[in-house]
Design a protein around this motif. Structure first.
Motif, PDB file in Angstrom:
ATOM      1  N   ILE A 434     -20.292  32.760  -1.204  1.00 50.98           N
ATOM      2  CA  ILE A 434     -19.805  31.806  -1.417  1.00 50.98           C
ATOM      3  C   ILE A 434     -19.845  30.225  -2.228  1.00 50.98           C
ATOM      4  O   ILE A 434     -19.360  28.557  -2.772  1.00 50.98           O
ATOM      5  N   GLN A 438     -17.630  26.432  -3.627  1.00 50.65           N
ATOM      6  CA  GLN A 438     -17.688  25.472  -2.904  1.00 50.65           C
ATOM      7  C   GLN A 438     -16.325  24.863  -2.667  1.00 50.65           C
ATOM      8  O   GLN A 438     -15.800  24.316  -1.520  1.00 50.65           O
ATOM      9  N   THR A 439     -16.452  24.181  -3.382  1.00 52.38           N
ATOM     10  CA  THR A 439     -15.320  23.097  -4.061  1.00 52.38           C
ATOM     11  C   THR A 439     -13.839  23.499  -4.107  1.00 52.38           C
ATOM     12  O   THR A 439     -12.929  23.250  -3.592  1.00 52.38           O
ATOM     13  N   ASP A 440     -13.774  24.597  -4.511  1.00 48.32           N
ATOM     14  CA  ASP A 440     -12.308  25.309  -4.271  1.00 48.32           C
ATOM     15  C   ASP A 440     -12.133  26.225  -3.553  1.00 48.32           C
ATOM     16  O   ASP A 440     -10.630  25.492  -3.018  1.00 48.32           O
ATOM     17  N   LEU A 441     -13.078  26.400  -1.895  1.00 51.25           N
ATOM     18  CA  LEU A 441     -12.812  26.606  -1.172  1.00 51.25           C
ATOM     19  C   LEU A 441     -12.338  24.899  -0.229  1.00 51.25           C
ATOM     20  O   LEU A 441     -11.062  25.326   1.254  1.00 51.25           O
ATOM     21  N   ALA A 442     -13.028  24.221  -1.094  1.00 51.84           N
ATOM     22  CA  ALA A 442     -12.472  22.763   0.242  1.00 51.84           C
ATOM     23  C   ALA A 442     -11.074  22.213   0.015  1.00 51.84           C
ATOM     24  O   ALA A 442     -10.355  22.151   0.391  1.00 51.84           O
ATOM     25  N   ASN A 443     -10.857  22.644  -1.988  1.00 49.99           N
ATOM     26  CA  ASN A 443      -9.028  22.170  -2.011  1.00 49.99           C
ATOM     27  C   ASN A 443      -7.956  22.590  -1.650  1.00 49.99           C
ATOM     28  O   ASN A 443      -7.076  22.194  -0.870  1.00 49.99           O
ATOM     29  N   SER A 445      -8.421  24.538   1.602  1.00 52.76           N
ATOM     30  CA  SER A 445      -8.601  23.929   3.199  1.00 52.76           C
ATOM     31  C   SER A 445      -7.554  22.759   3.058  1.00 52.76           C
ATOM     32  O   SER A 445      -6.520  22.952   3.747  1.00 52.76           O
TER      33      SER A 445
ATOM     34  N   GLU B  99     -21.932  17.571  -8.984  1.00 50.03           N
ATOM     35  CA  GLU B  99     -20.318  18.653  -7.774  1.00 50.03           C
ATOM     36  C   GLU B  99     -20.225  19.140  -7.388  1.00 50.03           C
ATOM     37  O   GLU B  99     -18.639  19.115  -6.935  1.00 50.03           O
ATOM     38  N   ARG B 102     -16.492  17.195  -7.112  1.00 51.58           N
ATOM     39  CA  ARG B 102     -15.751  17.310  -7.896  1.00 51.58           C
ATOM     40  C   ARG B 102     -14.220  18.085  -6.641  1.00 51.58           C
ATOM     41  O   ARG B 102     -12.878  17.281  -6.954  1.00 51.58           O
ATOM     42  N   PHE B 103     -14.778  18.436  -5.825  1.00 51.35           N
ATOM     43  CA  PHE B 103     -13.744  19.264  -4.617  1.00 51.35           C
ATOM     44  C   PHE B 103     -12.635  17.429  -4.231  1.00 51.35           C
ATOM     45  O   PHE B 103     -11.354  17.007  -4.163  1.00 51.35           O
ATOM     46  N   ARG B 302     -11.271  18.169   6.612  1.00 49.53           N
ATOM     47  CA  ARG B 302     -10.548  18.991   6.717  1.00 49.53           C
ATOM     48  C   ARG B 302     -10.572  19.981   5.133  1.00 49.53           C
ATOM     49  O   ARG B 302     -10.285  21.466   5.486  1.00 49.53           O
ATOM     50  N   ALA B 303     -11.403  19.129   4.228  1.00 49.58           N
ATOM     51  CA  ALA B 303     -11.571  20.198   3.469  1.00 49.58           C
ATOM     52  C   ALA B 303     -13.034  20.950   3.493  1.00 49.58           C
ATOM     53  O   ALA B 303     -12.830  22.033   3.668  1.00 49.58           O
ATOM     54  N   LEU B 304     -13.413  19.776   4.115  1.00 49.93           N
ATOM     55  CA  LEU B 304     -15.029  20.709   5.259  1.00 49.93           C
ATOM     56  C   LEU B 304     -15.192  21.387   6.516  1.00 49.93           C
ATOM     57  O   LEU B 304     -16.182  22.015   6.873  1.00 49.93           O
ATOM     58  N   ASN B 307     -15.923  25.034   6.529  1.00 53.54           N
ATOM     59  CA  ASN B 307     -17.240  25.444   5.280  1.00 53.54           C
ATOM     60  C   ASN B 307     -17.750  23.990   5.382  1.00 53.54           C
ATOM     61  O   ASN B 307     -17.992  23.101   4.150  1.00 53.54           O
ATOM     62  N   ASN B 309     -20.298  21.544   4.311  1.00 56.40           N
ATOM     63  CA  ASN B 309     -21.089  21.048   2.847  1.00 56.40           C
ATOM     64  C   ASN B 309     -21.610  20.390   3.273  1.00 56.40           C
ATOM     65  O   ASN B 309     -21.385  18.630   3.171  1.00 56.40           O
ATOM     66  N   MET B 312     -21.384  17.445  -0.067  1.00 54.79           N
ATOM     67  CA  MET B 312     -20.032  17.081  -0.225  1.00 54.79           C
ATOM     68  C   MET B 312     -19.908  16.443   0.931  1.00 54.79           C
ATOM     69  O   MET B 312     -19.252  15.086   0.477  1.00 54.79           O
TER      70      MET B 312
END
Lengths: 496, 345, 293
Positions: A434, A438-443, A445, B99, B102-103, B302-304, B307, B309, B312
């Protein structure tokens, strides 16, 4: 003022002394010929009150056999998701640590948290090495290196419908094994039992409820991430489940049922589970796996034997999924100072009948005894121990598994039937990289939590608008990128 | 010239400003200007500290404490710009620029979440100040010692009740099927009310919950300040025939002003940080309410959650810190212009 | 004594406001106590009641089945609170005093130095690594005691209060040849009793309620403080989340609602009973401070 200073200094001194004392208690024991080693293990869960005693026994044996003691640290359910990565990230010495595919096994392995076992395993733990089938080696390896020593127990991931037979018979339903009969059952409860919410679910039942859809079409979610699924019998099929027509149908039915009041309107904020409600009698239905069903049965039968809880699989399910080897297991931490000894201890815990029984079930004569059929019975009521509460499933071994006496009738047969008819996940030894998403998965979620869950539970006013909004948000969050990444990696894995 | 006299002159020079000292030094044939400047500053600092060594010794424990427990871990801020790999550790892990940010910023929610967090905090702050000061004033003025003591103790109780339990209570009150509120509505023959489908009302629930939890705790600070006001002021006011409201407006509140401003500034330092437990436990996972009740901390969680990270998570924290920093520096500067005594620094 | 009309309005509004607030604060607490002595199933069927439908001490029974660990947890909490409060309060006061002295040339620089840490934060990971690998504080009392010792918030509040002590008091002491520490001990501390009592209370409560540092750094159950027991219990419910994520097991041994309440009472009970006693000292201290001032 002076008095306060003196008191505080005195207190500090006292504390230091006690602190030193406590630390000293854990310090070295006299050295033997081969050095005595302390194996530090991390397990998930909350230990029973009897845990200390059981560990003392286990350690007595371990000292004799391999001159090592096992110190078990538990990561509680409330904080294991914070602490697990911290412990691996901090570089502190970790010998054994529980690992699982649902606990970010591949992510942590890629980050370098676990020790590769390829060279060590055969030498240090030959029994383990011999007991692992080929598939296990494939599944527990990431990028070509073996990291996990998996459980040997295979179980079914099938989720079934738990209903009360007494109510079912009242409404004249033969078996609750289809959406239609389930609908009738829930309607019956709603109409006839004013004090019960038919499916008194909470947020934690969302996965189980969604899994009914997954089971119905033979899908699997143990392949990728971010809501991208595949099919058990057609691994080349890669899709986002929220975007399928099957989901739309499911959502439509959910919407109708929610309107009828089959579950609480505030289900997403309810922290209690459908299982708790079922056992307490404020709910009459929930969804779970067969192991949990057995536990439910044992609890219900104590106070309400007339309820007769039953478990049904959705008939239309083509196949059900078997757990892959990475469902539970143990890894050696990358920072371990005694990897060989740790492996030896692990081998003993998995394959030695006495130690296995101790860790899983407790001390014979105190926590359990055998009846004529070899099942386990309580010795003193109230004095019980269960290794399951601290994730001993990591050393699962069907050879030494024992069953308690008051299990659900037909439990062993049902378990066998499920394992026999189940198929293993074609993605079992695939691990989704992944890094680039990573960013896409976070969003995604967040999008699923905000827009997806309410649709799953049918809590939206206008279903079509809600679905459109979900799709829109998903594409903004990057579902396209995740899908293409998944398809690419899948093609690479299965060969185009 | 005795060394100590020379030192005193140098110290005075340093205090007077660079130019004068520079010229003096160049007269005495010092080295390069920059070198001399550095030496002079260093000399000045050492002089200052040495001359009041007890005073600075008293500050030493705090300085060391913050250095060890706060400044050293501060190095971790670089993780916001890195892709963390355990084997490489914090310093050798590869950089990945912005990076990790970004999320949050490309989620389409950044503005709304930021606004929510700030507005909630401002709301909590204003309601808090009004309630806490009122409670403190009433407790100090109202007759009846037993009543005051009991009330004060009781107001403190919510501090001990964890948000987990509060969340359970809120659910029990507001749920549609058997909640206390809806049972009441039904018994009065009114339409039951689906609280969890109505985002508008939750800001009031959250404000009430926040006030409930902190009023008792916060009022004590104001109470301590009130208790230290010179009773003579009150006596002379009474002699002048002032009514109770006038006393409060002209004596009590002005005396409380420094404390109020200080607490305002301290709270503003956390303006972009939400109380995660409170929001998470009370709102739960009811997605329909998120637009109205989501704050940065819950959003990031919730975003993390599936996963985790580190990069982030660090990035989100960094954003919060920078935002708070900008706000507080600006507000502090404004307050300093008005009355430098009230400023934080 | 004749009570004027506006005084009457004032008193009445005061009583009303305080009573309403107190009621709102008391009610949930009573519900928790009631819940802790209710039969477990009754909580599910009837919700939270002020008067339990079915009285049962079972929840307490389960908790106290192994009293040794509870008592030890209490001892840990008490020691941490006592030592932490004494040391923390002293250091806070000392730092605050130094920061408000006009003589301290770098006071604003240092105040900013400390305040900056309130704004910027390196995150959990480096802090954890520092404590565990840098300072080797895992599984020690120090890990629970040290990080909470000083708080910028409290230092600044204390400094603010101390600023109100008139300079002349210090001048006369200086003439008599008193050093800074002596001035701090003999002048500032006695005059700051109200704020010291307040901050002392806050620090003590912080230690009493802390479960975060034990959660991070303590694995040895002999070192668990009281609140951490409660925290683990309340969060064992998150096991269901794990099952949702994929753990394919039975959610056995879940602590029930009644037990969570009983645990809450056990963990916070003592301080509630203690508070009135502290309060007596507290108010008296405030009065003395006011008189001296």
């Amino acid at each position: 003022m002076k008095k306060l200073c003196c008191i505080s200094i005195g207190l500090i001194l006292m504390m230091t002394a006690l602190g030193g004392f406590a630390a000293g208690q854990k310090a070295a024991q006299p050295d033997k010929a081969t050095e005595r080693v302390e194996i530090i293990a991390y397990l998930l869960g909350e230990p029973d009150t009897e845990f200390g005693e059981v560990m003392a026994e286990v350690n007595e044996q371990l000292v004799e056999r391999v001159n090592a003691t096992l110190t078990v640290n538990t990561l509680g359910w409330g904080d294991y998701d914070t602490k697990y990565p911290l412990i691996l990230a901090s570089g502190e010495p970790v010998d054994l640590i529980y690992a699982a595919n649902w606990n970010n096994f591949s992510v942590e392995a890629r980050k370098g948290g676990y020790l590769p076992l390829d060279d060590l395993l055969q030498k240090a733990a030959p029994k383990i090495y011999a007991s692992l089938p080929e598939a296990a080696f494939n599944e527990c390896s990431i990028d070509g290196k073996l990291y996990m020593v998996p459980t040997l127990k295979s179980s079914s991931l099938a989720h079934g419908l738990v209903v009360r037979a007494d109510l079912r018979k009242e409404y004249g339903i033969d078996a609750v094994d289809s959406w239609e009969s389930l609908g009738r059952y829930l309607e019956g409860v709603k109409a006839n039992e004013p004090g019960i919410i038919p499916f008194n679910a909470g947020i934690n039942d969302t996965g189980m409820y969604a899994s009914l859809l997954v089971n119905e079409f033979g899908w699997t979610w143990n392949c990728f991430a971010g809501g991208v699924f595949s099919e058990l019998q057609d691994p080349k099929s890669v899709f986002a489940w929220y975007l399928t027509p099957e989901f739309e149908e499911f959502a439509g039915r959910s919407r109708q049922w929610a309107d009828k009041g089959y579950w609480p309107k505030a289900v997403l904020s309810n922290k209690l589970t459908g299982k708790d409600a079922f056992i307490a009698g404020t709910g009459a239905f929930f969804i779970t796996n067969i192991t949990d069903m057995n536990d439910t049965y044992r609890q219900v039968v104590k106070d309400h034997p007339d309820w007769e809880p039953e478990w049904y699989l959705l008939e239309s399910a083509p196949v059900t999924e078997l757990t892959s080897f990475t469902q539970d297991g143990f890894c050696i931490g990358a920072t371990s100072k005694h990897p060989e000894r740790a492996l030896q201890v692990l081998e003993l815990l998995k394959h030695d009948e006495e130690l296995y029984t101790l860790m899983y079930y407790g001390i014979k004569g105190k926590h359990w005894d055998e009846n004529s059929q070899g099942q386990l019975v309580e010795v003193t009521p109230g004095v019980s121990y269960s290794g399951e509460s601290i994730s001993v499933w990591g050393f699962g071994n069907p050879e030494h598994t024992r069953y308690p006496a008051n299990i659900m009738p037909g439990y062993e047969e049902k378990v066998k039937w499920l394992v026999d008819m189940g198929v293993s996940n074609p993605y079992a030894s695939f691990s989704f990289d992944i890094n680039s998403i990573q960013t896409d998965l976070a969003n995604l979620s967040n999008v699923y939590a905000q827009y997806g869950n309410p649709i799953v539970w049918g809590l939206v006013e206008d279903l079509d608008a809600a679905l459109a909004q979900l799709k829109d948000q998903m594409s903004k969050a990057g579902i396209g990128k995740v899908l293409s990444e998944a398809k690419e990696q899948s093609a690479g894995y299965f060969g185009g | 010239m005795a060394p100590s006299t020379w030192a005193r002159i140098m110290a005075t020079m340093a205090a007077l400003g660079t130019d004068v000292a520079n010229r003096t030094l160049s007269l005495t044939g010092g080295g390069s200007a920059a070198g001399m400047a550095r030496m002079r500053i260093g000399y000045g600092i050492t002089r200052e500290i040495w001359s009041k060594k007890t005073l600075y010794a008293m500050l030493l424990p705090a300085v060391v404490f913050f250095l060890v427990f706060h400044y050293i871990p501060l190095a971790g801020i670089i993780l916001a710009f890195k892709r963390y790999e355990y084997a490489k550790g914090m310093f050798l892990s590869p950089w990945n620029g912005l990076e990790n940010f970004r999320f949050f910023f490309c989620s389409g929610k950044a503005l709304r979440i930021t606004l929510n967090t700030v507005l909630y905090n401002l709301a909590f702050l204003s309601v808090g100040i009004v309630l806490q000061v009122s409670v403190a004033v009433f407790i100090s003025e109202v007759p009846g010692r037993a009543f005051k003591k009991t009330t004060q103790s009781i107001l403190f109780l919510p501090y001990f009740i964890s948000w987990v339990l509060v969340g359970a209570f809120v659910y029990n009150i507001f749920n549609y099927e058997f909640g206390a509120f809806n049972s009441l509505m039904r018994s009065l023959d009114l339409e039951p009310f689906n609280a969890y489908g109505r985002p508008e009302m939750w800001k009031y629930v959250l404000m009430a919950a926040n006030a409930w939890k902190w009023t008792g705790y916060g009022s004590i600070i104001y109470l301590a300040s009130i208790m230290s006001i010179d009773p003579e002021l009150y006596d002379s006011a009474k002699i002048d025939g002032a009514g109770i409201l006038q006393v409060i407006i002209h004596i009590t509140l002005p005396k409380l002003k420094p404390t109020i401003v200080l607490l305002l500034l301290l709270n503003l330092s956390r303006v972009l940080r939400g109380d995660f437990q409170m929001f998470y436990q009370i709102v739960g996972d009811s997605g329909q309410l998120f637009d109205a009740t989501d704050v940065i901390d819950t959003f990031v969680f919730r975003a993390l959650v599936r996963n985790f990270n580190i990069g982030m998570a660090s990035a989100a924290g960094f954003y919060q810190s920078v935002f708070c920093f900008v706000i507080i520096v600006s507000v502090n500067a404004v307050i300093r212009k008005v009355n430098s005594d009230y400023a934080l620094f | 004594m004749k009570v004027s009309r506006d005084r009457l309005y004032f008193n009445t509004s005061g009583y009303v406001l305080l009573t309403v607030l107190a009621g709102a604060c008391l009610l949930p607490f009573l519900l928790i106590v009631a819940g802790s002595v209710s039969d477990e199933t009754a909580i599910y069927t009837d919700g939270y009641r002020l008067i339990p439908r079915q009285f049962s001490l079972k929840s307490y029974g389960i908790i106290f089945r192994a009293p040794a660990s509870i008592l030890r947890a209490y001892a840990v909490t008490l020691m941490l609170t006592a030592a932490g409060t004494a040391l923390g309060l002293f250091l806070t006061a000392m730092t605050a005093f130094a920061l408000q002295t006009g003589d301290c040339k770098y006071r604003n620089v240092l105040a900013f130095y400390m305040y900056f840490t309130m704004l910027f934060n390196g995150g959990l990971t480096p802090f954890y690594i520092l404590m565990v690998r840098g300072l080797h504080l895992k599984n020690t009392y120090w890990a629970m005691l040290l990080p909470s010792l000083l708080s910028v918030w409290f230092i600044l509040l204390t400094r603010n209060y101390m600023k109100s002590i008139p300079r002349e008091v210090y001048e006369s002491a200086k003439i008599d040849g008193a050093g800074y520490f002596a001035m701090f001990l003999r002048i500032t501390m006695p005059l700051s009793v109200p704020v010291l009592a307040t901050i002392g209370l806050f620090i003590a409560l912080g230690y009493w309620n802390d479960w975060y540092y034990p959660m991070l750094f303590v694995e040895d159950s002999r070192l668990y403080p009281m609140q951490f027991f409660l925290y683990r219990l309340l969060n064992a419910a998150r096991f269901s989340e794990a099952v949702m994520k994929g753990a394919n097991v039975a959610t056995a041994n879940m602590p029930k609602e009644g037990m969570k309440m009983a645990m809450a009472v056990v963990a916070t009970g003592p301080i509630i009973f203690l508070y009135p006693f502290i309060q007596r000292f507290f108010i008296r201290g405030l009065m003395i401070g006011a008189v001296k001032g």
